[in-house]
Write an enzyme that holds these catalytic residues in place. Structure first.
Site, short mmCIF file in Angstrom:
data_model
loop_
_atom_site.label_atom_id
_atom_site.label_comp_id
_atom_site.label_asym_id
_atom_site.label_seq_id
_atom_site.Cartn_x
_atom_site.Cartn_y
_atom_site.Cartn_z
CG HIS A 67 -7.91 -4.06 7.53
ND1 HIS A 67 -7.77 -5.72 6.67
CD2 HIS A 67 -8.30 -3.19 6.28
CE1 HIS A 67 -7.36 -5.71 5.06
NE2 HIS A 67 -7.59 -3.81 5.65
N PRO A 167 -13.72 -5.03 2.72
CG PRO A 167 -14.04 -2.38 2.24
CD PRO A 167 -13.45 -3.39 3.25
CG ASP A 257 -4.94 16.31 1.03
OD1 ASP A 257 -5.57 15.09 0.86
OD2 ASP A 257 -3.94 16.55 0.85
#
Length: 329
Positions: A67, A167, A257
């Site tokens: 951000h 976004p 992951d």
């Protein structure tokens, strides 16, 4: 914990170094080698202490870094507190949900650095945040990587500058690509950085429409895995407090992951902006590739994070080293 061998690390360095930029020429891995040679260890220790208190610090720091960089560059402007005369970035609606533990990671690392006479007021808050972000990724099992340093802290922070630059959970690939391109990041970078959603949580208010009032035909987004949609409806029933938290990754929410991509293949992307990476034919091949190859994903993530860290870097002419990360000097 993910580890790269020497050959891979050298390869990454070569890939990253072929993109010189005059705005980031000041960045170097040894920027503080003379002024604060132990900067990385001091920050790492502070980060580890914070994580022992709460794991929330991991996703909170990673999100804070993103951000910050996407609004006027990586200059710690997101850290600035509002005043009666200025509403700062952190108080824009898109930043209200930034967890306080992410801010505290930077604050505690700053205190640790300032307790060392040779480092006091030598390291920028922007660099502290960048280092801390790498450290939380590693702590969650993600790849370790070298961090370029030499950013100065920004001199401006306004809530209005946030509008339209981050976004949203309902964005499609076109919108995502446009935002990332504006910051000199590719579609592959966008997909890699979106995988930060393998960690942390979101709030029910962000997914309510998708699971209860999708459109006039379907109450639930048809791209959602049906069993997963039911789980979400139970966690976020109608009329629930929109601040209730739910895991971004329903399988391994505390591990960095490539399960994020496997989830997308199964229709288990929490946000529309996650799931479209699989439903859109332009991005699906990358999702499939990284779902089956964690090494390739880690490599792409390191490259994307390094490029992200170069966005909008300030120098001594348009920035400084803040004495307090939450206030201008």
């Amino acid at each position: 914990m993910a580890r790269f061998d020497i050959v891979l690390l050298i390869g990454l360095c070569l890939i990253i170094s072929v993109f010189p930029d005059t705005t980031t020429a000041q960045l170097s891995r040894g920027f503080y080698s003379k002024t604060c040679p132990n900067v990385e260890q001091i920050v790492r220790n502070a980060v580890q202490k914070k994580i022992k208190k709460t794991f929330v610090a991991v996703p909170a720091t990673l999100r804070l870094f993103f951000h910050d960089c996407f609004v006027n560059g990586c200059d710690a402007s997101v850290m600035i507190q509002s005043t009666p005369k200025n509403k700062a970035e952190k108080d824009h609606p898109d930043n209200i949900s930034l967890a306080g533990d992410g801010f505290d990671v930077v604050i505690q690392a700053k205190k640790a650095l300032d307790s060392n006479p040779s480092c006091r007021n030598k390291v920028s808050c922007a660099d502290i945040l960048t280092l801390a972000t790498r450290d939380v990724v590693v702590a969650a099992g993600g790849p370790s990587y070298e961090v370029e340093l030499g950013r100065f802290d920004g001199l401006v922070s306004t809530a209005s500058s946030v509008e339209g630059n981050l976004p949203g959970p309902s964005d499609n690939v076109d919108k995502l690509n446009a935002l990332f391109t504006k910051n000199k990041l590719t579609q592959e970078d966008m997909i890699a950085l979106s995988a930060a959603h393998t960690l942390g949580f979101a709030h029910c208010g962000k997914v309510f429409k998708r699971i209860h009032k999708f459109n006039g035909i379907n109450s639930v987004d048809p791209t959602l895995n049906k069993a997963y949609a039911i789980e979400l409806q139970k966690a976020c029933p109608k009329n629930v407090d929109p601040r209730i938290a739910i895991n971004m990754d329903p399988v391994t929410p505390k591990t960095f992951d490539n399960t994020y991509f496997k989830n997308l293949q199964q229709g288990k992307g929490l946000f529309t902006s996650d799931q479209v990476l699989f439903t859109d034919g332009r991005s699906r091949p990358t999702v499939n590739a990284w779902a089956s190859n964690s090494t390739a994903f880690n490599r792409a993530f390191v490259i994307a994070m390094t490029k992200l860290g170069r966005v909008g870097v300030k120098n001594s002419s348009n920035g400084n080293i803040r004495r307090d990360c939450g206030a201008f000097n």
